[in-house]
Each structure stands twice: as structure tokens, then as C-alpha cells.
Motif scaffolding. Structure first.
Motif, mmCIF file in Angstrom:
data_model
loop_
_atom_site.group_PDB
_atom_site.id
_atom_site.type_symbol
_atom_site.label_atom_id
_atom_site.label_comp_id
_atom_site.label_asym_id
_atom_site.label_seq_id
_atom_site.Cartn_x
_atom_site.Cartn_y
_atom_site.Cartn_z
ATOM 1 N N ASP A 44 -19.685 12.741 -8.313
ATOM 2 C CA ASP A 44 -20.404 13.997 -8.498
ATOM 3 C C ASP A 44 -19.492 15.168 -8.130
ATOM 4 O O ASP A 44 -18.834 15.150 -7.094
ATOM 5 N N GLY A 45 -19.464 16.171 -8.996
ATOM 6 C CA GLY A 45 -18.648 17.341 -8.716
ATOM 7 C C GLY A 45 -17.210 17.233 -9.173
ATOM 8 O O GLY A 45 -16.407 18.134 -8.889
ATOM 9 N N ASP A 46 -16.841 16.158 -9.881
ATOM 10 C CA ASP A 46 -15.473 16.049 -10.391
ATOM 11 C C ASP A 46 -15.156 17.210 -11.325
ATOM 12 O O ASP A 46 -15.981 17.601 -12.162
ATOM 13 N N GLU A 47 -13.953 17.741 -11.182
ATOM 14 C CA GLU A 47 -13.555 18.895 -11.987
ATOM 15 C C GLU A 47 -13.271 18.520 -13.437
ATOM 16 O O GLU A 47 -13.454 19.333 -14.346
ATOM 17 N N ASN A 48 -12.791 17.309 -13.657
ATOM 18 C CA ASN A 48 -12.359 16.903 -14.990
ATOM 19 C C ASN A 48 -13.139 15.690 -15.473
ATOM 20 O O ASN A 48 -13.612 14.862 -14.680
ATOM 21 N N THR A 49 -13.294 15.592 -16.775
ATOM 22 C CA THR A 49 -13.938 14.422 -17.360
ATOM 23 C C THR A 49 -12.983 13.232 -17.320
ATOM 24 O O THR A 49 -11.765 13.399 -17.266
ATOM 25 N N ALA B 154 0.824 -1.204 0.000
ATOM 26 C CA ALA B 154 0.000 0.000 0.000
ATOM 27 C C ALA B 154 0.861 1.258 0.000
ATOM 28 O O ALA B 154 0.479 2.289 -0.545
ATOM 29 N N GLN B 155 2.047 1.182 0.610
ATOM 30 C CA GLN B 155 2.955 2.331 0.624
ATOM 31 C C GLN B 155 3.842 2.283 -0.621
ATOM 32 O O GLN B 155 5.046 2.100 -0.551
ATOM 33 N N ASN B 156 3.205 2.425 -1.783
ATOM 34 C CA ASN B 156 3.949 2.298 -3.035
ATOM 35 C C ASN B 156 4.788 3.535 -3.273
ATOM 36 O O ASN B 156 4.638 4.560 -2.629
ATOM 37 N N GLY B 157 5.677 3.451 -4.261
ATOM 38 C CA GLY B 157 6.584 4.555 -4.553
ATOM 39 C C GLY B 157 6.067 5.541 -5.576
ATOM 40 O O GLY B 157 6.838 6.345 -6.084
ATOM 41 N N THR B 158 4.771 5.509 -5.909
ATOM 42 C CA THR B 158 4.221 6.442 -6.885
ATOM 43 C C THR B 158 4.118 7.837 -6.280
ATOM 44 O O THR B 158 3.604 8.013 -5.184
ATOM 45 N N MET B 159 4.583 8.855 -7.022
ATOM 46 C CA MET B 159 4.609 10.220 -6.502
ATOM 47 C C MET B 159 4.352 11.210 -7.629
ATOM 48 O O MET B 159 5.125 12.127 -7.871
ATOM 49 N N THR B 160 3.265 11.050 -8.356
ATOM 50 C CA THR B 160 3.009 11.907 -9.500
ATOM 51 C C THR B 160 1.564 12.386 -9.519
ATOM 52 O O THR B 160 0.637 11.597 -9.307
ATOM 53 N N PRO B 161 1.316 13.684 -9.797
ATOM 54 C CA PRO B 161 -0.057 14.183 -9.922
ATOM 55 C C PRO B 161 -0.831 13.509 -11.046
ATOM 56 O O PRO B 161 -2.068 13.508 -11.029
ATOM 57 N N TYR B 162 -0.139 12.932 -12.021
ATOM 58 C CA TYR B 162 -0.839 12.219 -13.083
ATOM 59 C C TYR B 162 -1.621 11.024 -12.543
ATOM 60 O O TYR B 162 -2.577 10.570 -13.171
ATOM 61 N N SER B 163 -1.209 10.507 -11.392
ATOM 62 C CA SER B 163 -1.871 9.317 -10.847
ATOM 63 C C SER B 163 -3.240 9.616 -10.246
ATOM 64 O O SER B 163 -3.954 8.691 -9.857
ATOM 65 N N ARG B 164 -3.648 10.899 -10.157
ATOM 66 C CA ARG B 164 -4.970 11.215 -9.620
ATOM 67 C C ARG B 164 -6.075 10.944 -10.635
ATOM 68 O O ARG B 164 -7.261 11.013 -10.314
ATOM 69 N N TYR B 165 -5.699 10.622 -11.865
ATOM 70 C CA TYR B 165 -6.677 10.354 -12.909
ATOM 71 C C TYR B 165 -6.868 8.850 -13.087
ATOM 72 O O TYR B 165 -5.910 8.070 -13.017
ATOM 73 N N GLY B 166 -8.119 8.451 -13.363
ATOM 74 C CA GLY B 166 -8.411 7.048 -13.612
ATOM 75 C C GLY B 166 -8.025 6.155 -12.449
ATOM 76 O O GLY B 166 -8.263 6.473 -11.272
ATOM 77 N N TYR B 167 -7.394 5.031 -12.765
ATOM 78 C CA TYR B 167 -6.963 4.072 -11.749
ATOM 79 C C TYR B 167 -5.520 4.295 -11.318
ATOM 80 O O TYR B 167 -4.936 3.455 -10.638
ATOM 81 N N GLY B 168 -4.926 5.401 -11.743
ATOM 82 C CA GLY B 168 -3.545 5.678 -11.387
ATOM 83 C C GLY B 168 -2.579 5.189 -12.444
ATOM 84 O O GLY B 168 -2.930 4.993 -13.611
ATOM 85 N N ILE B 169 -1.340 4.973 -12.039
ATOM 86 C CA ILE B 169 -0.283 4.532 -12.943
ATOM 87 C C ILE B 169 -0.309 3.008 -13.046
ATOM 88 O O ILE B 169 -0.205 2.304 -12.041
ATOM 89 N N LEU B 170 -0.439 2.487 -14.265
ATOM 90 C CA LEU B 170 -0.537 1.045 -14.488
ATOM 91 C C LEU B 170 0.821 0.373 -14.401
ATOM 92 O O LEU B 170 1.860 0.965 -14.690
ATOM 93 N N ARG B 171 0.789 -0.914 -14.012
ATOM 94 C CA ARG B 171 1.996 -1.735 -13.953
ATOM 95 C C ARG B 171 1.834 -2.941 -14.877
ATOM 96 O O ARG B 171 0.724 -3.276 -15.288
ATOM 97 N N ASP B 172 2.944 -3.630 -15.175
ATOM 98 C CA ASP B 172 2.901 -4.719 -16.154
ATOM 99 C C ASP B 172 3.451 -6.050 -15.623
ATOM 100 O O ASP B 172 3.900 -6.890 -16.402
#
Length: 422
Positions: free
Chosen positions: A309-314, A25-43
């Protein structure tokens, strides 16, 4: 003997998974891009594979676990037990240009457990793997000044997969496998507001909780075009599906207890993930050289993401594709220590599924690594170094440069050797 060892192996993995969940749960992701969708995908790439650009669809090895293609589970010696555990350490440099033309920069550090997997034979021509791997991750924090106080946004969480898979060598050179995974995790996106004059605080917390099942199928076919040379093709498929779970917005005010619940809804028919196709070609020259090229495709434009409801972005997504290539060189498996070390190199380009303010997110990177064999044992310590760059296009928005250090410990033991009685 084999059955008891297998049961013990699965029990050990479940125990490790239980202990590791807080670390995941304490992952190393640290980017504002991860606030969209399901976050940053892994493979599902291990430390070895990340050192080679993240390839693995056509990779077969009796020494390394390959969770990217379940067909590879059968390519294991009948006496071998493998356990692989990885840790990721990340340094991030970010920069952007504000509306007045001034350049803003920042840097962060993070890390944590990346994955834990094991693999073992269940017959002469069959193998099995069990593991805990990441699906996506979220992590960011930034703030703004408002007219009468401060506002900040924070996000955290991850979606993980606990999988179990089985594979068989159907006939010479042809392998088929499937794994089933339990997807679980909670993604939190919080908005804080602090009023300067009174010091009162309010929090809007958007929670996305996933509890679902999925599966991945794969095939591999390899043959020798000439003596000492091996060519292998790999293909994987993961069906798209609607997700199961719950979502809601919680409103905390003043004492931050007894939150009000708003916009509670089910994920079913509101959130989904698309099909995933993966294809790769692997070429080996004796035991020294290995080359691989991979391609991944996911039609995210068709996926659903209701949002709140009330999300700023599509919540619009783009079709994702990723191209990767990598190589490995081992001078001499039976030589001196330096000659038994594995040297790896790779690169990739990823057109991500995220669309931010009408811009596509893209990233590319290069990687290298070394596998250090442990003296007198078959265990290997894999050290990898990866640099990657992420930004949006055509408008760059936030530019990010990452330096990742991956450490993987690959235990290779002879668990299934028949004891002799003299």
C-alpha cells in the motif's frame, strides 16, 4: 564406501551452506534498478560459465559442475568428486542526467560469496549435485534533500536456492535430470526521513520474506557427427508458480523500536514467478575447442507482484529473454603448464523483466577468463573478468557500467577409488 562418502559430501555442503548464508546475504548488487520486483535475477552460472557469457544448457563435463541443466549431473566419472565455490568482486560506475541537464556520476565497490556446489556419482550411469546458488539480489542506497530535512532510500537482501538434483544416462548420448530447490530469503526496501530542526527519524521498511520450493528439469542429447567432434543439445524447463511467504510494512519512529505493522499479507496468490525455458547447442572439437550458444525465455508479463500500500510505482514486468555465446580453448591437456590452461571468451544480451517508469531495462556484456590448473592436482582455479552495461530504454535513466572479477575454485578429487589390501 560410496554411500559413506556421499553422506559425508552432503553433510559438508550443508555445513558450508550454513556458514555461507551470511556472506550470500551481503551480495555485490549495487543498483537502484534492484528496488523493483524481486531485484536483479541470476542464472546459476559458475565462474567458468560466466567467463563464457553465462552459457551452460548444453554443456557437459566430467571436470566442471553445471547447475544450469540438471541433466549434466550424470556426465561424471564414476570415481570423481567435484566441489566448486565462487566469489564475485564488483566495481560499478553510474551516471545520469538530472532535470536541469547536469550530469551526476558515482562509483561503488562490493562483492561476496557467489555460489557453492558439489557433484558426485551415485552409480555407473547416474550422478547427483547439491548446492547453494543465488536466484536474485537487491542492493542500493540513495538520498534526497527535502524542505525540512533529508530523505533516503536503501534496499538489501537476496533470494537464494539450496538445491539437490539427480540425473541419469538413459541410453547412449541421452541424459535426463531434475533438481528440487528450497527458495529462501528476505528483501528489504527502506525509506528514511530525518527532520532537520528536531533530528527525529522515521523509517518505513517494506519486507518481502520468501520460503518456498521449486524444481527444474532438463535433458541433454549428444552425438558424434564425425570422429573427434561432439554436438550436444540441451533443454531445461522450470514451471512458474505462486510464491509462499509473508510481506508487511513496518513503521519505526523516534526511538526506532516497537514498530507498527501495516499492510501485512501473504505472498500466496499475490506474488508469482513465470515459467523458465532454456535451450542451448554445444559443439566440441576434440579436447581443445568448445563452443556454445544459449537462449533463455521467461514470460514475466504474466507474473503477479502485488506490492505494498502506498507504493509510488506500479509493478509491471516485461517478458525476459537472454541470448549468450561462449568458447573455450585448451591447447593440450597433457602438455606443459601453459598448454593445460583453459582460455575462455563470451558475450550476452539480456532484455530484463524490469520496467522502470515505463522504460524497459536492458544489459549486455562481454567476458573472458583463464582456468589455472593446480600443479600435481586436478583442482583448477578459474579467474574471470566481465564487463557489462545496463540502462533503461527508450529513456536511459541511470547508465551503469560494471567490471566484475569472478574467482572460482573447482576441486576435482578421486573420492570413490576402491582401496586395495596387500
Amino acid at each position: 564406501m560410496k554411500l559413506s562418502k556421499t553422506v559425508a559430501a552432503i553433510a559438508a555442503l550443508l555445513l558450508i551452506a550454513g556458514l555461507a548464508l551470511p556472506s550470500v546475504a551481503q551480495n555485490g548488487t549495487m543498483t537502484p534498478y534492484s528496488r523493483y520486483g524481486y531485484g536483479i535475477l541470476r542464472d546459476r552460472a559458475t565462474s567458468t560459465q560466466r567467463s563464457m557469457g553465462g552459457v551452460g544448457y548444453a554443456m557437459q563435463s566430467g571436470r566442471q559442475i553445471n547447475a544450469m541443466n540438471p541433466a549434466s549431473y550424470a556426465a561424471i566419472d564414476s570415481l570423481t568428486f567435484l566441489f566448486d565455490m565462487g566469489i564475485d568482486l564488483t566495481a560499478l560506475w553510474q551516471s545520469e542526467t538530472d532535470s536541469e541537464g547536469a550530469k551526476i556520476s558515482d562509483n561503488n565497490f562490493g562483492g561476496g560469496l557467489d555460489y557453492a556446489t558439489m557433484q558426485f556419482p551415485i552409480g555407473r550411469r547416474m550422478g547427483m549435485s547439491v548446492g547453494l546458488v543465488p536466484f536474485s539480489s537487491v542492493g542500493y542506497s540513495f538520498g534526497d534533500n527535502i524542505s525540512n530535512g533529508l530523505a533516503s532510500r536503501q534496499g538489501s537482501g537476496s533470494i537464494n536456492e539450496l538445491y539437490a538434483g539427480i540425473a541419469a544416462n538413459i541410453f547412449k548420448g541421452f541424459y535426463v535430470g531434475v533438481d528440487f530447490s528450497y527458495m529462501f530469503g528476505t528483501i528489504l526496501n527502506d525509506s528514511y526521513a530525518i527532520v532537520g530542526t528536531t533530528g527525529s527519524q522515521a523509517i518505513f521498511q517494506k519486507e518481502l520474506k520468501i520460503r518456498d520450493w521449486n524444481m527444474t528439469a532438463g535433458i541433454q542429447y549428444g552425438f558424434n557427427p564425425s570422429p573427434g567432434h561432439r554436438l550436444t543439445f540441451g533443454l531445461t524447463y522450470r514451471p512458474g508458480k505462486t510464491l509462499l511467504g509473508d510481506a508487511a510494512t513496518y513503521y519505526y519512529v523516534e526511538n526506532l523500536s516497537s514498530p507498527e505493522t501495516h499492510d501485512a499479507h501473504k505472498l500466496r496468490h499475490n506474488y508469482s514467478i513465470p515459467d523458465t525455458w532454456g535451450a542451448g547447442i554445444n559443439y566440441r572439437i576434440g579436447p581443445k575447442w568448445m563452443f556454445e550458444g544459449d537462449f533463455t525465455y521467461q514470460p514475466w508479463a504474466d507474473a503477479k507482484f502485488r506490492g505494498f500500500d502506498g507504493d509510488e510505482n506500479t509493478h509491471n514486468f516485461a517478458n525476459r529473454w537472454k541470448a549468450a555465446a561462449g568458447a573455450q580453448f585448451v591447447p593440450n591437456y597433457r602438455g606443459g603448464y601453459g598448454k593445460r590452461m583453459s582460455y575462455r571468451l563470451g558475450a550476452y544480451y539480456n532484455r530484463d523483466y524490469l520496467i522502470v517508469l515505463g522504460n524497459n531495462v536492458r544489459e549486455y556484456g562481454v567476458s573472458m577468463g583463464v582456468g589455472f590448473p593446480v600443479p600435481t592436482f586436478k583442482t583448477t582455479v578459474n579467474l574471470g573478468l566481465e564487463w557489462k552495461h545496463r540502462q533503461a530504454s527508450p529513456q536511459a535513466l541511470i547508465k551503469e557500467d560494471y567490471l566484475n572479477i569472478t574467482i572460482g575454485i573447482n576441486f576435482n578429487e578421486m573420492w570413490f577409488r576402491q582401496s586395495k589390501i596387500y
